[in-house]
Motif scaffolding. Structure first.
Motif, mmCIF file in Angstrom:
data_model
loop_
_atom_site.group_PDB
_atom_site.id
_atom_site.type_symbol
_atom_site.label_atom_id
_atom_site.label_comp_id
_atom_site.label_asym_id
_atom_site.label_seq_id
_atom_site.Cartn_x
_atom_site.Cartn_y
_atom_site.Cartn_z
ATOM 1 N N GLN A 1 35.601 36.541 33.538
ATOM 2 C CA GLN A 1 35.767 36.191 34.670
ATOM 3 C C GLN A 1 37.011 36.282 35.107
ATOM 4 O O GLN A 1 37.931 35.218 35.166
ATOM 5 C CB GLN A 1 35.298 34.965 34.212
ATOM 6 N N THR A 2 37.276 37.688 35.166
ATOM 7 C CA THR A 2 38.770 37.728 35.883
ATOM 8 C C THR A 2 38.830 38.380 37.218
ATOM 9 O O THR A 2 37.849 38.872 37.492
ATOM 10 C CB THR A 2 40.373 39.180 34.997
ATOM 11 N N GLU A 3 39.926 38.330 38.480
ATOM 12 C CA GLU A 3 40.335 38.994 39.372
ATOM 13 C C GLU A 3 40.800 39.869 38.954
ATOM 14 O O GLU A 3 41.615 40.478 38.258
ATOM 15 C CB GLU A 3 40.966 37.834 40.379
ATOM 16 N N PRO A 4 40.902 40.641 40.223
ATOM 17 C CA PRO A 4 41.914 41.973 40.406
ATOM 18 C C PRO A 4 42.617 41.024 40.317
ATOM 19 O O PRO A 4 43.542 40.282 40.580
ATOM 20 C CB PRO A 4 41.812 42.108 42.276
ATOM 21 N N GLY A 5 44.291 42.578 39.511
ATOM 22 C CA GLY A 5 45.483 41.484 39.234
ATOM 23 C C GLY A 5 45.625 41.184 38.199
ATOM 24 O O GLY A 5 46.247 41.024 37.229
ATOM 25 N N GLU A 6 44.825 41.576 37.189
ATOM 26 C CA GLU A 6 44.593 39.774 35.571
ATOM 27 C C GLU A 6 44.463 41.376 34.633
ATOM 28 O O GLU A 6 44.654 41.083 33.885
ATOM 29 C CB GLU A 6 43.000 39.344 35.930
#
Ligand SMILES: [Zn+2]
Length: 230
Positions: A58-63
């Motif tokens: 459940q992470t977003e781009p950049g993580e």
């Protein structure tokens, strides 16, 4: 029946949906990522199409800074100058990641190939590069007893996948930049096993050779009162 974007046209249609619907909703996020990245985690996993690192964490781009290859393998330092070693150096040295995850998974084709490597090498005759690559995981197969391809069941493949994650963590720690960060307590390294059918991640405890559910792993982390960067 699961919908697959089988054709190039269907794939491009997905991109159009991203451009027209998803991007506008997350425009601020993408603007903030336009010139820099500062991912806290290096996530190393198999190239297998069924693994979606962003979805399962459940992470977003950049993580997540990602390394993907056949069998989530990290060659030991010095053996191979290549994509894996350079990405590790960049992630730890330039980006300063605080966490490294090595994530294996159920029903891994690389693990089945690894069993064939030791029991039925002719099966890999037409994949000489895969065969050489899997030598980096051969020690994992050696730790779980004599496997014969015809007797191998799902539990063997899982045991092998978990042994492989542990082996690759050992290899990871041979990279000087990782060893240095670990010695300074600047890095958390963890092995995971992802069960695709159950939709569950199991956290592998390297010291006790046991595994925990995510729920248990969270309780243990909280109880041990880890540093704020954990
Ligand atoms: Zn795999």
């Amino acid at each position: 029946m699961v919908f697959h974007r089988n054709t190039l046209l269907e794939l491009l249609d997905g991109v159009r949906t991203f451009e027209e619907e998803v991007y506008p909703e997350k425009k601020d996020l993408f603007q903030s990522l336009a010139y820099d990245q500062n991912p806290p985690t290096l996530f190393i996993t198999c190239a297998d199409s069924r693994i979606s690192p962003s979805l399962i964490t459940q992470t977003e781009p950049g993580e997540l800074f990602l390394i993907r290859n056949v069998g989530n393998i990290v060659p030991a330092y010095g053996n191979m100058v290549g994509a894996v070693a350079s990405a590790i150096e960049y992630a730890v040295g330039a980006l300063g990641v605080k966490n490294i995850i090595i994530c294996g998974h159920s029903n891994c084709g690389a693990m089945s190939a690894l069993i064939n490597l030791t029991t039925n090498p002719d099966k890999l005759a037409d994949m000489p590069t895969v065969r050489r690559w899997l030598h980096n995981a051969e020690a994992a197969a050696a730790t779980i007893g004599d496997l014969r391809a015809e007797d191998v069941g799902p539990k063997d493949v899982r045991d092998l996948a978990e042994a492989n994650v542990r082996l690759q963590i050992t290899h990871l720690k041979t990279h000087p930049i990782v060893a240095k960060a670990l010695s300074r307590n600047e890095l958390n390294v963890q092995g995971w096993y992802y069960d695709i059918k159950k939709g569950r991640i199991y956290i592998l405890n390297d010291e006790t050779k046991t595994e925990h559910t995510v729920k248990d792993a969270i309780s243990i982390l909280r109880k041990n009162n880890p540093p704020s960067k954990a």
